[in-house]
Write a protein that holds these residues in place. Structure first.
Motif, PDB file in Angstrom:
ATOM      1  N   ALA A   1       0.928  -0.969  -0.115  1.00  0.00           N
ATOM      2  CA  ALA A   1      -0.239  -0.510   0.325  1.00  0.00           C
ATOM      3  C   ALA A   1       1.060   1.340   0.093  1.00  0.00           C
ATOM      4  CB  ALA A   1      -1.274  -0.396   1.072  1.00  0.00           C
ATOM      5  N   GLU A   2       1.904   0.951   0.438  1.00  0.00           N
ATOM      6  CA  GLU A   2       3.080   2.502   1.170  1.00  0.00           C
ATOM      7  C   GLU A   2       3.529   2.633  -0.533  1.00  0.00           C
ATOM      8  OE1 GLU A   2       4.581   2.624   4.899  1.00  0.00           O
ATOM      9  OE2 GLU A   2       2.779   1.742   6.077  1.00  0.00           O
ATOM     10  N   HIS A   3       3.556   1.786  -1.331  1.00  0.00           N
ATOM     11  CA  HIS A   3       5.093   1.585  -2.501  1.00  0.00           C
ATOM     12  C   HIS A   3       6.462   1.165  -1.820  1.00  0.00           C
ATOM     13  CE1 HIS A   3       1.176   2.939  -4.860  1.00  0.00           C
ATOM     14  NE2 HIS A   3       1.058   3.848  -4.023  1.00  0.00           N
ATOM     15  N   LEU A   4       5.999   0.501  -1.267  1.00  0.00           N
ATOM     16  CA  LEU A   4       7.763   0.562  -0.560  1.00  0.00           C
ATOM     17  C   LEU A   4       7.874  -1.309  -1.524  1.00  0.00           C
ATOM     18  CD1 LEU A   4       7.460   1.226   3.342  1.00  0.00           C
ATOM     19  CD2 LEU A   4       8.669   2.225   1.297  1.00  0.00           C
ATOM     20  N   ALA A   5       6.853  -1.832  -1.864  1.00  0.00           N
ATOM     21  CA  ALA A   5       7.017  -3.448  -2.302  1.00  0.00           C
ATOM     22  C   ALA A   5       5.797  -3.171  -3.193  1.00  0.00           C
ATOM     23  CB  ALA A   5       7.297  -3.969  -1.675  1.00  0.00           C
ATOM     24  N   ALA A   6       6.757  -3.953  -4.947  1.00  0.00           N
ATOM     25  CA  ALA A   6       5.594  -4.388  -5.970  1.00  0.00           C
ATOM     26  C   ALA A   6       4.885  -5.814  -5.405  1.00  0.00           C
ATOM     27  CB  ALA A   6       6.099  -4.588  -6.870  1.00  0.00           C
ATOM     28  N   CYS A   7       5.084  -6.545  -4.106  1.00  0.00           N
ATOM     29  CA  CYS A   7       4.818  -7.729  -4.558  1.00  0.00           C
ATOM     30  C   CYS A   7       5.399  -8.523  -3.150  1.00  0.00           C
ATOM     31  CB  CYS A   7       4.797  -8.541  -5.314  1.00  0.00           C
ATOM     32  SG  CYS A   7       4.432 -10.473  -5.116  1.00  0.00           S
ATOM     33  N   VAL A   8       4.410  -8.904  -2.160  1.00  0.00           N
ATOM     34  CA  VAL A   8       5.419  -9.976  -1.190  1.00  0.00           C
ATOM     35  C   VAL A   8       4.195 -11.013  -0.983  1.00  0.00           C
ATOM     36  CG1 VAL A   8       5.456 -10.023   1.164  1.00  0.00           C
ATOM     37  CG2 VAL A   8       5.067  -7.449   0.245  1.00  0.00           C
ATOM     38  N   SER A   9       5.545 -11.850  -0.747  1.00  0.00           N
ATOM     39  CA  SER A   9       4.809 -13.645  -0.898  1.00  0.00           C
ATOM     40  C   SER A   9       4.988 -14.116   0.271  1.00  0.00           C
ATOM     41  CB  SER A   9       5.921 -14.460  -2.056  1.00  0.00           C
ATOM     42  OG  SER A   9       5.596 -13.593  -3.249  1.00  0.00           O
ATOM     43  N   LEU A  10       4.022 -14.717   1.002  1.00  0.00           N
ATOM     44  CA  LEU A  10       4.478 -14.986   2.446  1.00  0.00           C
ATOM     45  C   LEU A  10       4.041 -16.673   2.108  1.00  0.00           C
ATOM     46  CD1 LEU A  10       2.032 -12.620   2.352  1.00  0.00           C
ATOM     47  CD2 LEU A  10       1.231 -13.808   4.393  1.00  0.00           C
ATOM     48  N   LEU A  11       5.342 -17.194   2.586  1.00  0.00           N
ATOM     49  CA  LEU A  11       5.531 -18.482   2.521  1.00  0.00           C
ATOM     50  C   LEU A  11       5.308 -19.510   3.427  1.00  0.00           C
ATOM     51  CD1 LEU A  11       8.972 -18.930   0.654  1.00  0.00           C
ATOM     52  CD2 LEU A  11       6.847 -19.042  -0.312  1.00  0.00           C
ATOM     53  N   PRO A  12       4.269 -20.138   4.115  1.00  0.00           N
ATOM     54  CA  PRO A  12       4.152 -20.485   5.476  1.00  0.00           C
ATOM     55  C   PRO A  12       5.348 -21.562   6.020  1.00  0.00           C
ATOM     56  CG  PRO A  12       2.638 -21.536   4.423  1.00  0.00           C
ATOM     57  CD  PRO A  12       3.807 -20.020   3.744  1.00  0.00           C
ATOM     58  N   GLY A  13       5.281 -22.378   7.264  1.00  0.00           N
ATOM     59  CA  GLY A  13       5.510 -24.212   6.999  1.00  0.00           C
ATOM     60  C   GLY A  13       7.408 -23.360   7.250  1.00  0.00           C
ATOM     61  N   VAL A  14       7.868 -22.815   7.709  1.00  0.00           N
ATOM     62  CA  VAL A  14       9.225 -21.991   7.989  1.00  0.00           C
ATOM     63  C   VAL A  14       9.622 -22.581   9.605  1.00  0.00           C
ATOM     64  CG1 VAL A  14      11.394 -20.658   7.891  1.00  0.00           C
ATOM     65  CG2 VAL A  14       9.948 -20.715   5.823  1.00  0.00           C
ATOM     66  N   THR A  15      10.221 -23.730   9.751  1.00  0.00           N
ATOM     67  CA  THR A  15      11.181 -22.949  11.100  1.00  0.00           C
ATOM     68  C   THR A  15      12.231 -23.223  11.414  1.00  0.00           C
ATOM     69  OG1 THR A  15       9.905 -25.397  11.901  1.00  0.00           O
ATOM     70  CG2 THR A  15      11.372 -25.008  13.265  1.00  0.00           C
ATOM     71  N   SER A  16      12.500 -21.848  12.257  1.00  0.00           N
ATOM     72  CA  SER A  16      13.519 -21.078  12.687  1.00  0.00           C
ATOM     73  C   SER A  16      14.705 -21.654  13.517  1.00  0.00           C
ATOM     74  CB  SER A  16      13.407 -19.941  12.611  1.00  0.00           C
ATOM     75  OG  SER A  16      13.332 -18.936  11.391  1.00  0.00           O
ATOM     76  N   VAL A  17      15.516 -22.583  13.933  1.00  0.00           N
ATOM     77  CA  VAL A  17      16.595 -22.535  14.766  1.00  0.00           C
ATOM     78  C   VAL A  17      17.530 -21.276  14.855  1.00  0.00           C
ATOM     79  CG1 VAL A  17      17.673 -24.442  16.127  1.00  0.00           C
ATOM     80  CG2 VAL A  17      15.612 -24.635  14.470  1.00  0.00           C
ATOM     81  N   TYR A  18      17.977 -20.718  15.476  1.00  0.00           N
ATOM     82  CA  TYR A  18      18.387 -19.267  15.571  1.00  0.00           C
ATOM     83  C   TYR A  18      19.350 -19.449  17.823  1.00  0.00           C
ATOM     84  CZ  TYR A  18      14.177 -17.565  17.455  1.00  0.00           C
ATOM     85  OH  TYR A  18      12.761 -17.494  18.133  1.00  0.00           O
ATOM     86  N   ARG A  19      20.305 -18.381  17.812  1.00  0.00           N
ATOM     87  CA  ARG A  19      20.326 -18.491  19.131  1.00  0.00           C
ATOM     88  C   ARG A  19      19.678 -16.783  19.184  1.00  0.00           C
ATOM     89  NH1 ARG A  19      23.637 -20.903  22.111  1.00  0.00           N
ATOM     90  NH2 ARG A  19      24.769 -21.814  20.549  1.00  0.00           N
ATOM     91  N   TRP A  20      19.573 -16.856  20.716  1.00  0.00           N
ATOM     92  CA  TRP A  20      18.503 -15.733  21.166  1.00  0.00           C
ATOM     93  C   TRP A  20      19.072 -15.711  22.500  1.00  0.00           C
ATOM     94  CZ3 TRP A  20      17.644 -10.962  19.399  1.00  0.00           C
ATOM     95  CH2 TRP A  20      16.826  -9.955  19.713  1.00  0.00           C
TER      96      TRP A  20
END
Length: 110
Positions: A27-46
């Motif tokens: 809406a703010e013209h910062l991106a032409a398209c955004v695709s959403l990919l579900p099912g991502v598992t992230s393993v990270y140190r926090w």
């Protein structure tokens, strides 16, 4: 082809957040398209621990010119303290598609 285009990656904690971010960026013209990919598992140190979370990955198509503004807007809207925001140069692509990306991310004139 020049390096005028970017594929930006950003993970989100849930679908509601991902949709809200995607809609705002387009809406703010910062991106032409955004695709959403579900099912991502992230393993990270926090904060000294290894964490594991289910997330969604946003694939955000934009221009190099809009990358800084898009990054700042994501930082403002994102619920994470330190969101994953990565920009990858697009070195090849269908010319008509990339022209569309450029047209969609051009700020409207007042």
């Amino acid at each position: 082809m020049t390096n005028d285009y970017r594929l930006m990656l950003c993970t989100c904690p849930n679908r509601e957040t991902a949709i809200a971010l995607a809609r705002a960026l387009v809406a703010e013209h910062l991106a032409a398209c955004v695709s959403l990919l579900p099912g991502v598992t992230s393993v990270y140190r926090w904060e000294g621990r290894v964490e594991e979370d289910d997330e969604l990955l946003l694939l955000i198509k934009t221009t190099a010119e809009r990358t800084n503004d898009l990054t700042e807007r994501l930082r403002q809207l994102h619920p994470y303290d330190v969101p994953e925001i990565i920009a990858v140069p697009i070195t090849e692509g269908l010319e008509e598609y990339l022209s569309w990306v450029a047209a969609c991310t051009t700020e409207p004139k007042p």
